[in-house]
Design a protein around this motif. Sequence first.
Motif, mmCIF file in Angstrom:
data_model
loop_
_atom_site.group_PDB
_atom_site.id
_atom_site.type_symbol
_atom_site.label_atom_id
_atom_site.label_comp_id
_atom_site.label_asym_id
_atom_site.label_seq_id
_atom_site.Cartn_x
_atom_site.Cartn_y
_atom_site.Cartn_z
ATOM 1 N N GLY A 12 40.460 24.521 37.129
ATOM 2 C CA GLY A 12 39.868 25.060 38.346
ATOM 3 C C GLY A 12 40.837 25.954 39.082
ATOM 4 O O GLY A 12 42.062 25.811 38.954
ATOM 5 N N GLU A 134 33.644 23.216 39.988
ATOM 6 C CA GLU A 134 34.128 24.576 39.782
ATOM 7 C C GLU A 134 33.636 25.174 38.467
ATOM 8 O O GLU A 134 33.298 24.449 37.523
ATOM 9 C CB GLU A 134 35.655 24.617 39.795
ATOM 10 N N PRO A 136 35.692 27.948 36.772
ATOM 11 C CA PRO A 136 36.826 28.875 36.863
ATOM 12 C C PRO A 136 36.806 30.037 35.877
ATOM 13 O O PRO A 136 37.427 31.066 36.144
ATOM 14 C CB PRO A 136 38.035 27.960 36.627
ATOM 15 N N SER A 170 34.464 28.457 43.159
ATOM 16 C CA SER A 170 35.524 29.233 42.506
ATOM 17 C C SER A 170 35.648 30.621 43.128
ATOM 18 O O SER A 170 36.761 31.115 43.353
ATOM 19 C CB SER A 170 35.251 29.338 40.993
#
Length: 312
Positions: A12, A134, A136, A170
């Motif tokens: 993340g 998240e 990412p 994110s």
Amino acid sequence: MRDKFRGKDYLGFKDFTKEEIEHLLSIAQDLKRKWTMREPHEYLKGKSYAMIFEKKSTRTRNSFHAGAAALGAQSFYLRPDEMQLSRGEPIKDTARILDRYFDGLYIRTFGQEIVEEFAKYMKNPVINALTSLEHPCQGLADLLTIREKKGEFKGLKICYAGDIYNVCHSLMLGAAMFGMDMYIATPKGYGAEPSIVEMARKHAALSGSKIVFTDDFDKALKDADIVYGNTWHSMGENEEQKEQRIKDFMPYQINSEAMSKARKDAIFMHCLPGYRGEDMTDEVIEGPQSVVWDEGENRMHAVKAVLVATSL
């Protein structure tokens, strides 16, 4: 920086600094250039990666397959229903065995604690392909797309309209790190994960940017350089609330009228899948301001950057 990344997990944006994300962006830009010029870049020849996907996927799964292949690596999809995990085998047992077979794991699942447990018991890198907290790899692709279309990040304004979930988290962290204002427009009663908001605001204080939550869509759209859409009901997470969410979020639909309230040169972004007629209209996603297909391609280059950075 290179040695700092080798063997590191990518779970993340919350675990990375601005400088580290900048490093990944530089790698992604170089790999995209090589891809475009058809220059060989099989840096990971001989390596193999496992993939576990507990949610359906088009871009995430296929961007990894294509990216790994371009880098000369093999990727193996492990069906969750065929693994002993589905019969109750502990994650730590599965993780330690996969670690003996593969050079890394790419996993799309529900709770962030799942990817963190895999990472705890694996020496090779674990890459988060999406959790409830998240996304990412999408975040890196979004930053790459914004840089390509807008140049520098500092001073840009993002209007985000959609579910406040993994993609928003994110993007929020990335925007705050790089000095972009982000206005999140949602109906009252919908909020973000408090720990992510706190972290984003700390980054924003350092970069001089703002993270603003508002139910005033016009305020969020005013002078926006990027209008970012997302679905209103995330897959497998809030399906029982679908009809209520559609009703609540409909005033925040990104249509031509909404786009006209942003800057004239604003771009439209969306992580996809999107629901035409709900979170966006056909004329917007197919219109001249839409960059969603470039954004989708950049998922592959972002994933390749993470693989290269964590493996070499």
